[in-house]
Structure formats: structure tokens, C-alpha cells
Scaffold this active site. Structure first.
Site, PDB file in Angstrom:
ATOM      1  N   GLN A 127      50.342  24.149  71.237  1.00 42.29           N
ATOM      2  CA  GLN A 127      51.255  23.283  70.477  1.00 42.29           C
ATOM      3  C   GLN A 127      52.509  24.065  70.128  1.00 42.29           C
ATOM      4  O   GLN A 127      52.422  25.160  69.561  1.00 42.29           O
ATOM      5  CB  GLN A 127      50.577  22.804  69.193  1.00 42.29           C
ATOM      6  N   SER A 130      56.980  25.334  65.888  1.00 42.02           N
ATOM      7  CA  SER A 130      57.720  26.319  65.095  1.00 42.02           C
ATOM      8  C   SER A 130      58.823  26.995  65.905  1.00 42.02           C
ATOM      9  O   SER A 130      58.665  27.261  67.097  1.00 42.02           O
ATOM     10  CB  SER A 130      56.768  27.383  64.559  1.00 42.02           C
ATOM     11  N   SER A 162      50.165  29.738  69.273  1.00 47.34           N
ATOM     12  CA  SER A 162      48.832  30.309  69.495  1.00 47.34           C
ATOM     13  C   SER A 162      48.365  30.029  70.923  1.00 47.34           C
ATOM     14  O   SER A 162      48.391  28.887  71.387  1.00 47.34           O
ATOM     15  CB  SER A 162      47.822  29.711  68.516  1.00 47.34           C
ATOM     16  N   GLU A 245      45.793  18.515  63.074  1.00 49.22           N
ATOM     17  CA  GLU A 245      45.721  19.967  63.053  1.00 49.22           C
ATOM     18  C   GLU A 245      45.003  20.439  61.809  1.00 49.22           C
ATOM     19  O   GLU A 245      44.122  21.306  61.869  1.00 49.22           O
ATOM     20  CB  GLU A 245      47.121  20.568  63.116  1.00 49.22           C
ATOM     21  N   GLU A 373      53.192  28.040  51.120  1.00 51.97           N
ATOM     22  CA  GLU A 373      54.195  27.243  50.407  1.00 51.97           C
ATOM     23  C   GLU A 373      54.236  25.809  50.934  1.00 51.97           C
ATOM     24  O   GLU A 373      54.363  24.841  50.165  1.00 51.97           O
ATOM     25  CB  GLU A 373      55.576  27.894  50.545  1.00 51.97           C
TER      26      GLU A 373
END
Length: 408
Positions: A127, A130, A162, A245, A373
């Protein structure tokens, strides 16, 4: 929630136990730590074996490589396979994240071709959301996809992906319109990771492995037939992936408590069992409460999903608490081990150097799937109903949002 098996679930559990007893490897101490390449090959072997036996992707329809069962059957499988030394969660990103995206948005022909190969790990998926410039703000991504006839040309960079170095395909979120807000100008695709224009560079971690990767796109072409959802509908598609996810991660997210409990039963301090130490007992009690809370929260969410609901923001609780707890427990265990704490050799360190490896890798777990966060914001806004954080770019066209790439 009802934690007792129904007669049908009990029969399924007995079937799973019988198959695992005959086919899975028991956990053994002192077995050493295989290389990353060996673990990947081992996982491919295991997933194919599970698929051949009919236990792959238990909640997927049979025509897509699954068993046509429920989330509860997945939970039963996870509970039983956890007792064995098999890499059952190795490809959770592809199956847990990319699988639902393909199932929801791809054509029927694509589903029937791609999903069974994904379920058996014949094809491995990653995936790609980011990016370096976006940080924790997925909607701030800048990898562009420009339409040229019946194809899209992709340029940009993804990071912290990943398993990208092992992947055959990947789900990618791209910027396709800069004239609208950042949430409305994205589109999702899937791409062949071996094709020209895709360059994967592993990121070496301090534990010696390279779980994460950078992925560069240089005029990589994607057919429009590999678009997932509507043009500009990428944010909604991304939310579907992210919800799944967190559900997938919640099923495999370690919190470290079972391993710590096993450790304290074997250690001594000044000739006395470490489990008798008041400070140790206080830590155990605190972490057990968190461990039990995570388990109950996950089971409640899975019960809702099994009844037809969607995985909700509650999955962020298990990810946030479990990831922090896993790191804290690893560091505490190394203190209990004293001078033997730095010993990384799995032939000598307790539990095959589990705590040493966890201490080095656990910071990455607190980034993967959303930072602490991000998890706190999700819990605050979507679980507790608190107001959203102020956003200066709300309603602004993406091209007008200031960035570090712009000159003063």
C-alpha cells in the site's frame, strides 16, 4: 459480546486445531533468527499451504479465494494459529488493506484474477499512501498522475512502504487535480511494481532488516482500467483502505504482555522470583489491564463487523495503546534482564532475543498504520466526538497551499 463459541464455531475451532496440529510448526526456543529473505520465503510457503487447505481469507467469498465465512471465524483462526511458529500475519498489509480496495472498486474480471492470487500469496501487494512531503497528512500527497489518452503517467515518491521490495502489485493514491481541495483531487489505482518507471529502495533499519521502503515513480504508466473508483474519489477510497488497515492491524498488533508474563516466571532477583517483586507486580497489573482492554475492544469491534457493520475508528484504540505498550514492555524487560539485556544472539537470549528485537523495531510500529498523534486525533474526533483541529487550508485549492517547495 459473547466470548463463548456457538456449536458451529466450536466445530470450526476443532477443525482448525486438528489441521494445525498436523501441519503447523510448534514454537521452539533456541531456533535462531532467519534472515529477512528466509522469512519471506517461509511466509510464501505457509500462505500457499493454508490456501490449499481452504483456510485463506476466511471472510472473503469463495470465488475470490476465500472460504465464505465470517470475521468471527477469522478470530478463531488467529487465536489458534498464534500457538504455533508460523508467519500467519506476514502479508496482512496486502490482504487486509489492498484486498478490500480491489474487492470494492475493481471490475469483476480483475477481482477473479487478482484476489485468489493475493489470498494464497502467489502475488504479494503493498500500500502506497505516505510521502516525505506529506508527513502524517495523507491528503497532502504530491505524487501526480496525469491522464494521457487511456493511461495515466505517474511521477513522485512514496515512503515507509512495507514490503514493497517483495511486492508484485501495489495500491497507490495519486494527485490528479490541483484545482480543487486536497481531499477532492486524489484518485486511487493499482500498479505493477515490476514495471518500468517504478524504483524500490529498501530502508535499512537499526534492527538490521529493511521492512520499509522508498518507492520512486518516473513516468510510470498505469492503464485507466487499473483505476480504483472514480476520478477524484481517492479520499473516499483511501478511507475504506485505512479503516480496513486498522482492523487488520488490530488483529496482529502485539502488545508484549504474554511474552513479559512468560519472562517474569523464569527470572530471579537476589535469588528470589522476580514475580514476587512489588514493583514488577505493579507493572504486570497495569499492563494486564491494558492488554485485557485491547482484547475486549477488538472483540467488540469484530462482533459488530461480523453482524454487517464496517470497521470503525475504534480500531485506532488497539493500535495506539498496543504499539506504545509493546515498546514500553520491551524496554522494561531489558532492564529486568540486567547485564544480559544487550545480548542479541537468539541462541543465548531469553525467548530468542524477542525483547531485544522488539526494542529496536517497536518505534517503527508506532509510525506504521498512522502515528500516535494521528491515532489520538482519530479517537478524539471520531470516537469521542470532539471538534476537528483547525485547518488553515480548509477549502483551499491544492495548488494554492504553501509548501516547502515554493520560493519566498
Amino acid at each position: 459480546m459473547d466470548f463463548k463459541d456457538t456449536p458451529e464455531q466450536a466445530a470450526f475451532r476443532a477443525e482448525v486445531r486438528q489441521w494445525l496440529t498436523a501441519n503447523a510448526r510448534p514454537k521452539q526456543s533456541g531456533a535462531g533468527r532467519p534472515s529477512q529473505a528466509e522469512r519471506y520465503d517461509d511466509a510464501k510457503r505457509w500462505y500457499k499451504k493454508v490456501a490449499d487447505a481452504g483456510f485463506a481469507c476466511l471472510d472473503w467469498p469463495k470465488e475470490y479465494g476465500g472460504a465464505g465465512l465470517s470475521q468471527i471465524h477469522k478470530v478463531i483462526w488467529s487465536q489458534e494459529v498464534a500457538n504455533y511458529a508460523e508467519p500467519d500475519g506476514y502479508f496482512v498489509i496486502g490482504i487486509g488493506n489492498c484486498g478490500p480496495a480491489i474487492m470494492h472498486f475493481a471490475s469483476e474480471q480483475q477481482k477473479q484474477h487478482l484476489l485468489p492470487r493475493m489470498a494464497s500469496a502467489e502475488d504479494v501487494w503493498c500500500q502506497m499512501f505516505s510521502e516525505p512531503s506529506a508527513g502524517s497528512d495523507v491528503a497532502g500527497l504530491r505524487t501526480s498522475a496525469v491522464k494521457q489518452g487511456d493511461k495515466w503517467v505517474v511521477n513522485g515518491q512514496k515512503i515507509w512502504t512495507s514490503g514493497a521490495q517483495h511486492s508484485d502489485y501495489g495500491v497507490i493514491l495519486c494527485r490528479t487535480d490541483t484545482e480543487v481541495s486536497k481531499y477532492r483531487g486524489m484518485t486511487m489505482f493499482y500498479i505493477d511494481m515490476r514495471q518500468p518507471g517504478v524504483d524500490v529502495k529498501p530502508i535499512k533499519q537499526m534492527d538490521g532488516d529493511a521492512h520499509f521502503n522508498e518507492v520512486f515513480f518516473n513516468d510510470a504508466e498505469i492503464p485507466d482500467s487499473q483505476r480504483l473508483g472514480e476520478i477524484g474519489g481517492g479520499w473516499g477510497a483511501a478511507l475504506l483502505v485505512l479503516m480496513n488497515e486498522r482492523l487488520a492491524i488490530s488483529g496482529v498488533q502485539p502488545d508484549g504482555f504474554p511474552e513479559l508474563l512468560q519472562l517474569v516466571k523464569t527470572l530471579q532477583i537476589d535469588g528470589e522470583p522476580v514475580s514476587d517483586n512489588p514493583s514488577v507486580r505493579e507493572h504486570l497489573a497495569d499492563w494486564y489491564c491494558q492488554h485485557a482492554g485491547i482484547k475486549a475492544s477488538t472483540n467488540r469491534m469484530l462482533t459488530a463487523v461480523a453482524k454487517g457493520g464496517m470497521p470503525g475508528a475504534e480500531a485506532a484504540l488497539g493500535k495506539l495503546v498496543g504499539a506504545v505498550m509493546n515498546q514500553d514492555i520491551a524496554n522494561y524487560a531489558l532492564q529486568l534482564l540486567g547485564e544480559s539485556g544487550p545480548v542479541m544472539n537468539p541462541d543465548f537470549a531469553p525467548q530468542q532475543a524477542h525483547f531485544q528485537k522488539t526494542a529496536l523495531f517497536s518505534p517503527g510500529i508506532r509510525l506504521a498504520g498512522g502515528t500516535d498523534e494521528v491515532m489520538r486525533n482519530i479517537i478524539a474526533e471520531q470516537v469521542l466526538g470532539m471538534p476537528q483541529e483547525p485547518r488553515a487550508d480548509k477549502g483551499m485549492a491544492f495548488k494554492d497551499i504553501p509548501s516547502g517547495n515554493q520560493s519566498a
